[in-house]
Design a protein around this motif. Structure first.
Motif, PDB file in Angstrom:
ATOM      1  N   VAL A 234      84.069  56.393  44.129  1.00  0.00           N
ATOM      2  CA  VAL A 234      83.862  54.787  43.572  1.00  0.00           C
ATOM      3  C   VAL A 234      85.413  54.817  44.368  1.00  0.00           C
ATOM      4  O   VAL A 234      86.451  54.406  43.584  1.00  0.00           O
ATOM      5  CB  VAL A 234      83.151  53.805  42.484  1.00  0.00           C
ATOM      6  CG1 VAL A 234      83.779  52.316  42.441  1.00  0.00           C
ATOM      7  CG2 VAL A 234      82.176  54.085  42.363  1.00  0.00           C
ATOM      8  N   ARG A 235      85.746  53.804  44.885  1.00  0.00           N
ATOM      9  CA  ARG A 235      87.447  53.228  45.672  1.00  0.00           C
ATOM     10  C   ARG A 235      87.707  52.326  44.762  1.00  0.00           C
ATOM     11  O   ARG A 235      88.956  51.865  43.907  1.00  0.00           O
ATOM     12  CB  ARG A 235      87.613  53.012  47.042  1.00  0.00           C
ATOM     13  CG  ARG A 235      86.985  54.746  47.802  1.00  0.00           C
ATOM     14  CD  ARG A 235      87.009  53.802  49.641  1.00  0.00           C
ATOM     15  NE  ARG A 235      87.128  55.107  50.522  1.00  0.00           N
ATOM     16  CZ  ARG A 235      88.030  55.356  51.297  1.00  0.00           C
ATOM     17  NH1 ARG A 235      88.900  54.137  51.389  1.00  0.00           N
ATOM     18  NH2 ARG A 235      88.685  56.306  52.205  1.00  0.00           N
ATOM     19  N   THR A 236      87.062  51.021  44.649  1.00  0.00           N
ATOM     20  CA  THR A 236      87.100  49.860  44.111  1.00  0.00           C
ATOM     21  C   THR A 236      85.768  49.195  43.481  1.00  0.00           C
ATOM     22  O   THR A 236      85.254  49.368  43.547  1.00  0.00           O
ATOM     23  CB  THR A 236      87.635  48.890  45.102  1.00  0.00           C
ATOM     24  OG1 THR A 236      86.801  48.248  45.890  1.00  0.00           O
ATOM     25  CG2 THR A 236      89.118  49.016  45.035  1.00  0.00           C
ATOM     26  N   VAL A 237      86.172  48.437  42.265  1.00  0.00           N
ATOM     27  CA  VAL A 237      85.276  47.528  41.717  1.00  0.00           C
ATOM     28  C   VAL A 237      85.421  46.188  41.379  1.00  0.00           C
ATOM     29  O   VAL A 237      86.558  46.086  41.317  1.00  0.00           O
ATOM     30  CB  VAL A 237      84.761  47.993  40.014  1.00  0.00           C
ATOM     31  CG1 VAL A 237      83.548  47.210  39.501  1.00  0.00           C
ATOM     32  CG2 VAL A 237      84.344  49.863  39.992  1.00  0.00           C
ATOM     33  N   LYS A 238      84.917  45.180  42.243  1.00  0.00           N
ATOM     34  CA  LYS A 238      85.401  43.862  41.886  1.00  0.00           C
ATOM     35  C   LYS A 238      83.702  43.225  41.390  1.00  0.00           C
ATOM     36  O   LYS A 238      82.407  43.477  41.914  1.00  0.00           O
ATOM     37  CB  LYS A 238      85.214  44.024  44.192  1.00  0.00           C
ATOM     38  CG  LYS A 238      86.436  44.321  44.190  1.00  0.00           C
ATOM     39  CD  LYS A 238      86.608  43.624  45.957  1.00  0.00           C
ATOM     40  CE  LYS A 238      87.395  44.586  46.482  1.00  0.00           C
ATOM     41  NZ  LYS A 238      87.712  44.093  47.780  1.00  0.00           N
ATOM     42  N   GLU A 239      84.116  42.101  40.539  1.00  0.00           N
ATOM     43  CA  GLU A 239      83.459  41.596  40.419  1.00  0.00           C
ATOM     44  C   GLU A 239      83.601  39.892  41.127  1.00  0.00           C
ATOM     45  O   GLU A 239      84.431  39.795  41.519  1.00  0.00           O
ATOM     46  CB  GLU A 239      83.180  41.277  38.996  1.00  0.00           C
ATOM     47  CG  GLU A 239      84.836  40.006  38.344  1.00  0.00           C
ATOM     48  CD  GLU A 239      84.997  40.074  37.193  1.00  0.00           C
ATOM     49  OE1 GLU A 239      83.704  40.844  35.964  1.00  0.00           O
ATOM     50  OE2 GLU A 239      85.686  38.860  36.603  1.00  0.00           O
ATOM     51  N   LYS A 240      81.810  39.294  41.303  1.00  0.00           N
ATOM     52  CA  LYS A 240      81.842  38.020  41.614  1.00  0.00           C
ATOM     53  C   LYS A 240      81.791  36.999  40.582  1.00  0.00           C
ATOM     54  O   LYS A 240      81.848  36.886  39.298  1.00  0.00           O
ATOM     55  CB  LYS A 240      79.846  38.302  41.733  1.00  0.00           C
ATOM     56  CG  LYS A 240      80.302  36.746  43.408  1.00  0.00           C
ATOM     57  CD  LYS A 240      78.721  37.605  43.852  1.00  0.00           C
ATOM     58  CE  LYS A 240      77.884  37.688  42.769  1.00  0.00           C
ATOM     59  NZ  LYS A 240      75.551  37.677  43.569  1.00  0.00           N
ATOM     60  N   GLU A 241      83.458  36.452  40.871  1.00  0.00           N
ATOM     61  CA  GLU A 241      83.115  35.059  40.551  1.00  0.00           C
ATOM     62  C   GLU A 241      83.067  33.689  41.169  1.00  0.00           C
ATOM     63  O   GLU A 241      83.204  33.691  42.760  1.00  0.00           O
ATOM     64  CB  GLU A 241      85.017  34.605  40.045  1.00  0.00           C
ATOM     65  CG  GLU A 241      85.665  35.469  39.683  1.00  0.00           C
ATOM     66  CD  GLU A 241      86.733  34.924  38.743  1.00  0.00           C
ATOM     67  OE1 GLU A 241      87.795  35.179  39.872  1.00  0.00           O
ATOM     68  OE2 GLU A 241      87.338  35.225  37.753  1.00  0.00           O
ATOM     69  N   LEU A 242      82.514  33.338  40.398  1.00  0.00           N
ATOM     70  CA  LEU A 242      81.688  31.436  40.994  1.00  0.00           C
ATOM     71  C   LEU A 242      83.212  30.727  40.100  1.00  0.00           C
ATOM     72  O   LEU A 242      83.018  30.845  39.916  1.00  0.00           O
ATOM     73  CB  LEU A 242      80.377  31.717  40.464  1.00  0.00           C
ATOM     74  CG  LEU A 242      78.717  32.460  40.183  1.00  0.00           C
ATOM     75  CD1 LEU A 242      77.578  32.258  39.819  1.00  0.00           C
ATOM     76  CD2 LEU A 242      78.364  32.445  41.925  1.00  0.00           C
ATOM     77  N   PRO A 243      82.432  29.693  41.154  1.00  0.00           N
ATOM     78  CA  PRO A 243      83.548  27.944  41.306  1.00  0.00           C
ATOM     79  C   PRO A 243      83.052  27.699  40.363  1.00  0.00           C
ATOM     80  O   PRO A 243      81.382  27.694  40.366  1.00  0.00           O
ATOM     81  CB  PRO A 243      83.139  28.096  42.314  1.00  0.00           C
ATOM     82  CG  PRO A 243      82.242  28.237  42.701  1.00  0.00           C
ATOM     83  CD  PRO A 243      81.619  29.558  42.919  1.00  0.00           C
ATOM     84  N   GLU A 244      83.512  26.907  39.510  1.00  0.00           N
ATOM     85  CA  GLU A 244      83.407  25.823  38.382  1.00  0.00           C
ATOM     86  C   GLU A 244      82.534  24.961  39.143  1.00  0.00           C
ATOM     87  O   GLU A 244      82.344  24.312  39.997  1.00  0.00           O
ATOM     88  CB  GLU A 244      84.253  25.245  38.015  1.00  0.00           C
ATOM     89  CG  GLU A 244      85.298  26.347  37.280  1.00  0.00           C
ATOM     90  CD  GLU A 244      84.777  26.237  35.743  1.00  0.00           C
ATOM     91  OE1 GLU A 244      84.150  25.870  34.868  1.00  0.00           O
ATOM     92  OE2 GLU A 244      84.885  27.580  35.821  1.00  0.00           O
ATOM     93  N   LEU A 245      81.436  25.056  38.201  1.00  0.00           N
ATOM     94  CA  LEU A 245      80.291  23.923  38.668  1.00  0.00           C
ATOM     95  C   LEU A 245      81.348  21.847  37.975  1.00  0.00           C
ATOM     96  O   LEU A 245      80.573  21.262  37.448  1.00  0.00           O
ATOM     97  CB  LEU A 245      78.987  24.350  38.139  1.00  0.00           C
ATOM     98  CG  LEU A 245      77.788  23.436  38.094  1.00  0.00           C
ATOM     99  CD1 LEU A 245      77.661  23.740  39.968  1.00  0.00           C
ATOM    100  CD2 LEU A 245      76.828  24.374  37.491  1.00  0.00           C
ATOM    101  N   ASP A 246      82.007  21.550  39.422  1.00  0.00           N
ATOM    102  CA  ASP A 246      82.443  20.223  38.911  1.00  0.00           C
ATOM    103  C   ASP A 246      82.889  19.422  40.115  1.00  0.00           C
ATOM    104  O   ASP A 246      82.277  20.110  41.524  1.00  0.00           O
ATOM    105  CB  ASP A 246      83.788  20.074  38.135  1.00  0.00           C
ATOM    106  CG  ASP A 246      84.820  21.494  39.243  1.00  0.00           C
ATOM    107  OD1 ASP A 246      84.628  21.531  40.273  1.00  0.00           O
ATOM    108  OD2 ASP A 246      85.902  21.879  38.299  1.00  0.00           O
ATOM    109  N   ASP A 247      83.344  17.901  40.290  1.00  0.00           N
ATOM    110  CA  ASP A 247      82.832  17.618  41.262  1.00  0.00           C
ATOM    111  C   ASP A 247      83.835  18.066  42.576  1.00  0.00           C
ATOM    112  O   ASP A 247      83.852  18.341  43.777  1.00  0.00           O
ATOM    113  CB  ASP A 247      83.635  16.455  40.982  1.00  0.00           C
ATOM    114  CG  ASP A 247      82.967  15.803  40.036  1.00  0.00           C
ATOM    115  OD1 ASP A 247      81.530  15.703  40.143  1.00  0.00           O
ATOM    116  OD2 ASP A 247      83.022  14.460  39.332  1.00  0.00           O
TER     117      ASP A 247
END
Length: 448
Positions: A234-247
């Motif tokens: 494993v070279r890098t570990v990245k997590e998925k960030e979902l955008p805030e649910l707003d206007d």
């Protein structure tokens, strides 16, 4: 020419045709002319070889055979017209008697369109599922939209399902490196099972810079079917960030200013999709009822040709993705006989529906305008990624233009069916065809 017709079944006849030898003369002359163009004999110009010399060199039998092969389709056509038959598919021909100088006697078995009595369309009632759109379905649509706008952030922790990892792979069998079995810096979503079996389980719990070895069975190459040891780093570990649910998200992901407006639009789209599903369900059920009520028989020869055509299309499609019918059968855990049975069932129903709609189109005197035919050609050309004229020319060359014309005519007959039947939902409410048609048109517009 003399001909008689014998009815073998509601969908098949046998024509017995007798052609006096004198009527074969034009075909015989043509055969001599064409063979004379193909052979070269010293002392004679091409195309000027006398029949006696052709008989000597090529054989009278060959010439007679060519003449007969040309005369048979012409005489079948004449007999079909004489007896006013509506034929389907290809005739099966058998020459019963033919000697040089005598009449040609042959039979032609061919499928014919059966006599069908279409029931009163207004007596047909179908029930479709009630249209319901739950909040959870809209939530799912919003989540899918958020996924499309997700970002990846590097994290200093072990990999978990749903993370994205950059990995290196190296495969060996009994210590020997597998050709093409190494790869560097591959991006992989943990848990997606997109790469090697066993990889996802091996990667979970590994941090950047760590490696492990797992065993997997190879499916291709020199070591196909053998177990390989694969080192994954494993070279890098990245997590998925979902955008805030707003206007702000609504403005970034759509043409709407607020999340409420976005949700309302998604609700409309889901509703439209379900209305289209209702129209398809109503269509299928109505046709099923009509075919059953009219007791439509299926011509065996036409069904057989349709099954062959569908199976060939299936094989071609599999070949395009580098697979074979055997691979497909193994994956589906089915035998070829089972696939043939499924294709036969589908083709039989398809042929029955076509016959029913053709009968209805005749009864309603359905006409197809040049504009309607042209519109269908443009639509099909777009789907095939071709210029309309090029697509049309190809259809004419392959003799398939008539089939497209028939499809358009049947489509208009089907529209007449949908206008007259009663459609209700499972709650007993009548479903308006106007709402369905509008949904279909909007969906069609969205496709383009």
């Amino acid at each position: 020419m003399k001909s008689t017709v014998e009815t073998l079944s509601p969908t098949r006849v046998r024509l017995a045709i007798e052609v006096p030898f004198v009527e074969l003369e034009p075909s015989l002359k043509k055969a001599y002319r064409e063979i004379g163009q193909q052979i070269q004999i010293p002392g004679f110009r091409k195309g000027k070889v006398p029949p006696a010399i052709i008989d000597q060199r090529v054989g009278r039998g060959t010439v007679l055979n060519e003449a007969v092969q040309e005369a048979i389709p012409q005489n079948i056509l004449s007999a079909v017209r004489e007896h006013d038959l509506k034929t389907l598919g290809r005739p099966e021909v058998e020459i019963t008697e033919f000697n040089d100088g005598d009449s040609l006697n042959f039979t032609a078995e061919v499928d014919v369109r059966p006599e069908i009595t279409v029931p009163d369309l207004t007596s047909i009632e179908v029930t479709v599922d009630e249209l319901q759109v739950g909040d959870s379905e809209i939530d799912e649509q919003v989540t899918n939209l958020r996924e499309r706008f997700a970002t990846l952030k590097t994290v200093e922790r072990p990999a978990a399902e749903g993370d994205y990892v950059q990995i290196d792979l190296r495969a060996t069998v009994d210590g020997e490196e597998v050709p093409g079995g190494s790869a560097s810096n591959i991006s992989h979503e943990v848990g997606s099972k997109q790469l090697l079996p066993g990889l996802d389980e091996a990667v979970v719990g590994l941090s950047a810079g760590e490696d492990t070895t797992f065993t997997t069975q190879l499916v291709g190459g020199d070591f196909a079917g053998r177990d390989a040891d694969v080192v994954v780093t494993v070279r890098t570990v990245k997590e998925k960030e979902l955008p805030e649910l707003d206007d702000d998200f609504a403005q970034m992901a759509s043409e709407f200013d607020t999340i409420e407006e976005l949700r309302n639009d998604l609700r409309e789209r889901v509703t439209r999709g379900k209305r289209v599903e209702q129209i398809y369900a109503a269509r299928d059920k109505a046709l099923e009822q009509l075919v059953e009520a009219a007791d439509v028989p299926a011509p065996e020869g036409v069904v057989r040709d349709e099954v062959e055509s569908r199976k060939q299309a299936m094989v071609d499609q599999l070949e395009r993705i580098g697979a074979s019918l055997e691979d497909y059968l193994a994956a589906e855990e089915k035998t070829e006989e089972q696939i043939d049975a499924e294709l036969t069932e589908a083709a039989t129903q398809g042929v029955k529906v076509q016959l029913l709609l053709d009968t209805l189109a005749d009864a309603e005197d359905v006409q197809v305008s040049d504009d309607e035919f042209g519109h269908e050609i443009v639509h099909r050309a777009q789907r095939a990624g071709m210029a309309p004229q090029q697509y049309y020319d190809q259809l004419v060359r392959s003799g398939a233009a008539g089939a497209v014309f028939g499809d358009v005519r049947r489509g208009k007959a089907l529209a007449a069916v949908m206008e007259r039947i009663t459609i209700k939902d499972s709650a007993g409410a009548e479903v308006s065809l106007d709402a369905l048609r509008e949904a279909g048109e909007q969906e069609h517009a969205h496709e383009h």
